[in-house]
Design an enzyme around this catalytic site. Structure first.
Site, PDB file in Angstrom:
ATOM      1  N   ASP A   1      74.695  75.050  62.175  1.00 54.00           N
ATOM      2  CA  ASP A   1      73.497  75.156  61.331  1.00 54.00           C
ATOM      3  C   ASP A   1      72.290  75.616  62.152  1.00 54.00           C
ATOM      4  O   ASP A   1      71.489  76.441  61.697  1.00 54.00           O
ATOM      5  CB  ASP A   1      73.191  73.811  60.677  1.00 54.00           C
ATOM      6  CG  ASP A   1      74.183  73.454  59.583  1.00 54.00           C
ATOM      7  OD1 ASP A   1      74.949  74.339  59.160  1.00 54.00           O
ATOM      8  OD2 ASP A   1      74.189  72.280  59.156  1.00 54.00           O
TER       9      ASP A   1
ATOM     10  N   GLU B   1      72.405  79.335  62.833  1.00 57.70           N
ATOM     11  CA  GLU B   1      71.937  80.117  61.686  1.00 57.70           C
ATOM     12  C   GLU B   1      70.421  80.015  61.539  1.00 57.70           C
ATOM     13  O   GLU B   1      69.755  80.997  61.188  1.00 57.70           O
ATOM     14  CB  GLU B   1      72.629  79.637  60.414  1.00 57.70           C
ATOM     15  CG  GLU B   1      74.112  79.985  60.381  1.00 57.70           C
ATOM     16  CD  GLU B   1      74.803  79.527  59.114  1.00 57.70           C
ATOM     17  OE1 GLU B   1      75.809  80.143  58.741  1.00 57.70           O
ATOM     18  OE2 GLU B   1      74.335  78.544  58.497  1.00 57.70           O
TER      19      GLU B   1
ATOM     20  N   GLU C   1      68.018  77.407  58.190  1.00 56.90           N
ATOM     21  CA  GLU C   1      69.482  77.561  58.154  1.00 56.90           C
ATOM     22  C   GLU C   1      69.915  78.267  56.876  1.00 56.90           C
ATOM     23  O   GLU C   1      70.796  79.133  56.891  1.00 56.90           O
ATOM     24  CB  GLU C   1      70.136  76.181  58.267  1.00 56.90           C
ATOM     25  CG  GLU C   1      71.669  76.208  58.267  1.00 56.90           C
ATOM     26  CD  GLU C   1      72.243  76.058  56.871  1.00 56.90           C
ATOM     27  OE1 GLU C   1      73.290  76.670  56.579  1.00 56.90           O
ATOM     28  OE2 GLU C   1      71.622  75.338  56.069  1.00 56.90           O
TER      29      GLU C   1
ATOM     30  N   ASP D   1      71.733  81.967  57.161  1.00 56.12           N
ATOM     31  CA  ASP D   1      73.077  82.194  56.633  1.00 56.12           C
ATOM     32  C   ASP D   1      73.138  83.525  55.889  1.00 56.12           C
ATOM     33  O   ASP D   1      74.099  84.287  56.016  1.00 56.12           O
ATOM     34  CB  ASP D   1      73.451  81.035  55.707  1.00 56.12           C
ATOM     35  CG  ASP D   1      74.803  81.227  55.055  1.00 56.12           C
ATOM     36  OD1 ASP D   1      75.811  81.283  55.774  1.00 56.12           O
ATOM     37  OD2 ASP D   1      74.850  81.333  53.811  1.00 56.12           O
TER      38      ASP D   1
END
Length: 229
Positions: A119, A122, A47, A51
């Protein structure tokens, strides 16, 4: 009831990417509550990486698609496109909630929240990036964020603020708004607002509140004058 394995198959089909290393896919869908080892087995590290990959790709797409916009507008659009709520919406469409590995079963299963889905979305991007490289991640993001990217110009800031800044930069008088008509019953009125900008034809907006009608009028003006595309 769909099994987790079946849900993963549906997700992969919707995602449009076939993993060479399926362990990356499994890890991306493993929440910390369902991991044997929180650090190495959960999707938290993926995650973190996803991102950054998402931010890079969206920034590039905005840069290429909106040559007319300044850095400030691009930054506001970027923030909206990469925020967890947006990732959660895309994750829902992909089918991430049913594909997640979580602690517990049945009624005792960890509750799937927007944060968990966002999350995992990502983390999934990071898994694609590690498995297929930046080009693969770029392709996936471009496809699944396409609808949000089309709406991006309206995410910059509210239309009235944008119009006021535009007028001030040209030393024009502050745009004025006037309610020129009110229709409908008392419990559900509809307001028609006229926007006047120095040296330009008026623009109009209609809505159930004066404030929204003013925003509609400002948006109509910005698009008509090609200030917003």
């Amino acid at each position: 009831m769909t099994s987790q394995k079946e849900a993963v198959a549906v997700l992969v089909e919707r995602l449009g990417y076939v993993f060479k290393n399926k362990q990356l896919l499994d890890q991306a869908l493993t929440h910390a509550s369902g991991a044997k080892c929180k650090v190495a087995g959960s999707n938290e590290r993926l995650e973190f990486l996803g991102d950054r990959v998402l931010g890079l790709v969206i920034a590039q797409l905005l840069y290429e698609q909106h040559e007319e916009l300044p850095e400030g507008d691009l930054a506001r659009m970027l923030n909206t496109l990469v925020r967890r709520q947006t990732c959660a919406k895309i994750g829902e469409k992909l089918g991430i909630p049913d594909a997640l590995v979580l602690a517990g079963k049945g009624n005792k299963r960890t509750v799937v929240t927007d944060n968990i889905v966002g999350d995992a979305c990502e983390a999934l991007i990071a898994a694609v990036y590690l498995d297929g490289g930046l080009a693969a991640a770029h392709s996936i993001i471009g496809e699944h964020w396409a609808g949000f990217l089309k709406q991006a110009p309206d995410m910059r800031k509210d239309a009235k603020s944008s119009l006021q800044e535009w007028a001030a930069a040209r030393s024009l008088a502050v745009p004025s708004y006037e309610t020129i008509d009110t229709t409908g019953p008392d419990h559900a009125p509809e307001f028609k607002v006229e926007l006047k900008v120095e040296g330009r034809d008026p623009a109009h907006g209609v809505s159930t509140t004066r404030r929204t009608a003013e925003q509609v009028a400002a948006t109509e003006f910005l698009r008509r004058e090609r200030i917003w595309k």
